[in-house]
Design a protein around this motif. Sequence first.
Motif, short mmCIF file in Angstrom:
data_model
loop_
_atom_site.label_atom_id
_atom_site.label_comp_id
_atom_site.label_asym_id
_atom_site.label_seq_id
_atom_site.Cartn_x
_atom_site.Cartn_y
_atom_site.Cartn_z
N ALA A 187 0.89 -1.22 0.13
CA ALA A 187 0.12 -0.11 -0.07
C ALA A 187 0.92 1.10 0.08
CB ALA A 187 -0.86 0.01 1.26
N GLY A 188 0.44 2.48 -0.32
CA GLY A 188 1.17 3.43 0.03
C GLY A 188 0.81 4.61 -1.20
N ASN A 189 0.74 5.96 -0.70
CA ASN A 189 0.17 6.93 -1.66
C ASN A 189 1.43 7.62 -2.23
OD1 ASN A 189 -0.91 9.17 -2.74
ND2 ASN A 189 -2.72 8.94 -1.52
N PRO A 190 1.75 7.93 -3.40
CA PRO A 190 2.47 8.69 -3.70
C PRO A 190 2.57 10.23 -3.40
CG PRO A 190 1.44 7.91 -5.88
CD PRO A 190 0.92 7.34 -4.40
N LEU A 191 1.34 10.72 -3.15
CA LEU A 191 1.05 12.09 -2.94
C LEU A 191 1.08 12.44 -1.44
CD1 LEU A 191 -2.13 12.37 -5.23
CD2 LEU A 191 0.33 13.02 -5.73
N ASP A 251 15.36 7.07 -11.46
CA ASP A 251 15.02 8.83 -11.46
C ASP A 251 14.55 8.84 -9.83
OD1 ASP A 251 15.82 9.31 -13.84
OD2 ASP A 251 13.66 9.32 -14.79
N CYS A 252 13.76 7.94 -9.64
CA CYS A 252 13.01 8.06 -8.17
C CYS A 252 12.69 6.70 -7.60
CB CYS A 252 11.71 8.63 -8.44
SG CYS A 252 10.57 8.01 -9.58
N LEU A 253 12.38 6.67 -6.47
CA LEU A 253 11.78 5.15 -6.03
C LEU A 253 10.33 5.73 -5.41
CD1 LEU A 253 14.57 4.21 -3.73
CD2 LEU A 253 13.76 3.07 -6.06
N ARG A 254 9.08 4.97 -5.85
CA ARG A 254 7.93 5.10 -5.45
C ARG A 254 7.51 4.23 -4.42
NH1 ARG A 254 5.14 8.02 -9.19
NH2 ARG A 254 3.02 6.79 -8.76
N PRO A 255 6.21 4.59 -3.89
CA PRO A 255 5.62 3.83 -2.92
C PRO A 255 5.77 2.15 -3.12
CG PRO A 255 4.18 5.62 -2.98
CD PRO A 255 5.40 5.55 -4.22
N GLY A 256 6.25 1.38 -2.37
CA GLY A 256 5.88 0.14 -2.34
C GLY A 256 7.50 -0.27 -3.07
N GLN A 257 8.35 0.39 -3.77
CA GLN A 257 9.57 0.13 -4.24
C GLN A 257 10.63 -0.09 -2.95
OE1 GLN A 257 10.28 2.77 -7.53
NE2 GLN A 257 10.49 0.72 -8.42
N VAL A 258 11.58 -1.01 -3.19
CA VAL A 258 12.81 -0.93 -2.24
C VAL A 258 14.08 -1.00 -3.36
CG1 VAL A 258 11.74 -2.58 -0.81
CG2 VAL A 258 12.93 -3.55 -2.83
N GLY A 259 14.91 -0.07 -2.74
CA GLY A 259 16.14 0.32 -3.60
C GLY A 259 17.22 0.70 -2.74
N PHE A 260 18.58 1.37 -3.35
CA PHE A 260 19.61 1.61 -2.63
C PHE A 260 19.38 3.14 -2.82
CE2 PHE A 260 22.27 3.53 -5.83
CZ PHE A 260 21.75 3.06 -7.15
N VAL A 261 19.84 3.77 -1.67
CA VAL A 261 19.97 5.26 -1.79
C VAL A 261 21.23 5.61 -1.09
CG1 VAL A 261 19.08 7.38 -0.43
CG2 VAL A 261 17.50 5.37 -1.14
N ALA A 262 21.94 6.46 -1.88
CA ALA A 262 23.38 6.95 -1.37
C ALA A 262 23.19 8.45 -1.16
CB ALA A 262 24.44 7.14 -2.62
N CYS A 263 23.52 8.98 0.06
CA CYS A 263 23.20 10.27 0.37
C CYS A 263 24.65 10.64 1.17
CB CYS A 263 22.09 10.44 1.36
SG CYS A 263 21.99 9.46 2.83
N SER A 264 24.38 11.81 1.78
CA SER A 264 25.61 12.55 2.25
C SER A 264 25.96 12.04 3.63
CB SER A 264 25.58 13.86 2.40
OG SER A 264 24.36 14.26 2.96
N MET A 265 25.73 10.52 3.89
CA MET A 265 26.05 9.93 5.19
C MET A 265 27.41 9.38 5.11
SD MET A 265 23.54 7.05 6.71
CE MET A 265 21.84 7.81 6.85
N LYS A 266 28.18 9.85 6.12
CA LYS A 266 29.66 9.37 5.92
C LYS A 266 29.77 8.30 6.64
CE LYS A 266 31.44 13.04 3.79
NZ LYS A 266 30.12 13.11 3.09
N GLU A 267 29.30 8.05 8.03
CA GLU A 267 29.70 6.95 8.70
C GLU A 267 28.58 5.93 8.91
OE1 GLU A 267 32.23 6.85 11.35
OE2 GLU A 267 33.18 8.87 10.60
N SER A 268 29.10 4.46 8.85
CA SER A 268 28.02 3.57 8.99
C SER A 268 27.25 3.58 10.21
CB SER A 268 28.66 2.18 8.58
OG SER A 268 29.75 1.96 9.57
#
Length: 610
Positions: A187-191, A251-268
Amino acid sequence: YPCEVIRNFSIIAHIDHGKSTLADRLLELTGTITKQEKGLNQQVLDKLKVERERGITVKAQTASMFHEKSGTRYLLNLIDTPGHVDFSWEVARSLAACQGALLLVDASQGVQAQSISVFHVAKEKGLTIIPVLNKIDLPAAQPEVVAQQMESTFGINPADVIKISAKTGKGVEQVLHAIIERIPPPAGNPLDPLKAFLFDSSYDRYRGVISLMSIQSGVLRKGDKIASCFTRKKYEVTELGIMYPEEVPTDCLRPGQVGFVACSMKESSEAHIGDTFYRVGQPVDPMPGFKPAKAMVYAGVYPVDSNDFLKLEESIKRLSLTDRSVEVTRETSSALGQGCRLGFLGTLHMDVFRQRLEDEYNADVIITAPTVPYKVLHRDGKTSIVSNPTDFPDPADFASGGRAKAVQEPIVKASIIVPEKYFSAMMELVFEHRGTDLDWQSLEVAGEASGDGRVLMTATLPLAEIVTDFFDKLKSRSSGFASFDYEDAGYQTSDMRKMTFLLNGKPVDALALIVHADKAEAIGRSWVEKLFKVIPRQLFEIPIQAAIGGKIIARRTLSAMRADVTAGLYGGHYERKLKHLNNQKESKRKMKRVGKVDLPQEAFYDLLSK
Ligand code: GDP
Ligand code: MG
């Protein structure tokens, strides 16, 4: 991809029942990988060398695949779960990102201890369960009998059970159909406001932390500014996409999707498994049930050559970046020098970490005896957690007027499934290891030939009793037939004591142990015996003693070597260990002095890795 065409699922099974093989087959059948690729990389999802060697999954991996059915193209997200009891906590996390699970049972082995525990976790999470019987190609397979076992143990309708061979591929197509037909779409609403659930993370030297996220609502795009519900820290998304089966940017990850995300996170250490992320300025309620991983087994890790400490520490730090469930602190031992104290989820986790240190960083290490975290209740009402024997109170501290009042040790609820004829051997094993509340029930299916039935045993066991050789004994005394699982059951008050070992009257800190009073004498004697065998004779007599407080409970005396013996300290027994020394000259500087006694580091290696 609208939610309706997405299916998020996991494969749950007892170890060796064929999870990785089925995952490979699904990836092949959907064209995600080709047969050749598979040949190059046995079991795509088991990435680490140690995982391939031991045939176990250490870290959860995730892969997406596409499958067309009746003109619709479905996006199927497989979330792989680790296959060992130490990681059951990770299993629960991974399942939070799914709506369904394939419950895989080996048709020749039947329902095993972990089949039951993973089934309950999946059930608790409200997942749709698709029962699958694997290995029907084996001559020993008994698909009908095992399907009945699944009915009596899980209440599963035998008509719903899919019978396959992940090895030959037979029936696997049917599994794909069942995933699409039986598992509800997420379930999950993109809006709605963005809500992203972090269920796994890894570390990349160049990009920092790579998280695996499941999008609960809203849409996540590159450039988005997100924040953690747990730490409130903010990040900018630099890259995202799906695992197909390696990273493929989207381009994007929508509701219900799983995927990888790289962000400015330096430390595990910033990536908390189970954390929820939201768009900056649009806070949301976090997903329920978040709790940080907790280490249950601690040990000191020292280099075989103490000059290698900095190199070892660097390797440990790098390795712990890829395995954030390991706790690392420094410690010093008078006998072993500088080292690190590490906290692990369990002993297999510890073995895996040690093997990775050896394989990937070429490090020779000495690991001290494992210790579980004890709770020490003080007279002033405070409680402290002690996970290092050095910090454990002495018997005098418990005497009237002392600071400590009592000790509590962690306990687990254990389940063992075993053929009836090993029942008494298992009962003995449980009692030898201070088991209580033993209970059992027959798993025999009506109509099955009697005598071959299996028993499900449950008992309460101290965690300390199962972190040493319990599992090996369980396997050997049941000819490999017993399966075992456990879950955390809190703490109980126990009569624990600190045992120290003395050489020539001087304590050797690295050897201290925390033992139960009833077992102190036996343990003391066996360690004194081991020490007697590994310590080289010297020019004078050396008493080897085990003590609890001021009381000596075991003793042997190593006689002096005769002055005319010139063979040196490294006779017979040490030749074997000489491979750890580059040459004899080097061995001199590896010598430790405990009081007046010269101890080669190898003596510890021998003693502790037995
Ligand atoms: P996991 O521990 O659940 O990931 O199990 P694996 O996929 O690593 O499989 C364990 C062992 O069983 C491997 O040696 C596989 O080759 C074997 N295996 C898996 N599926 C089948 C099957 O359908 N038939 C047979 N005969 N062997 C299988
Ligand atoms: Mg596997």
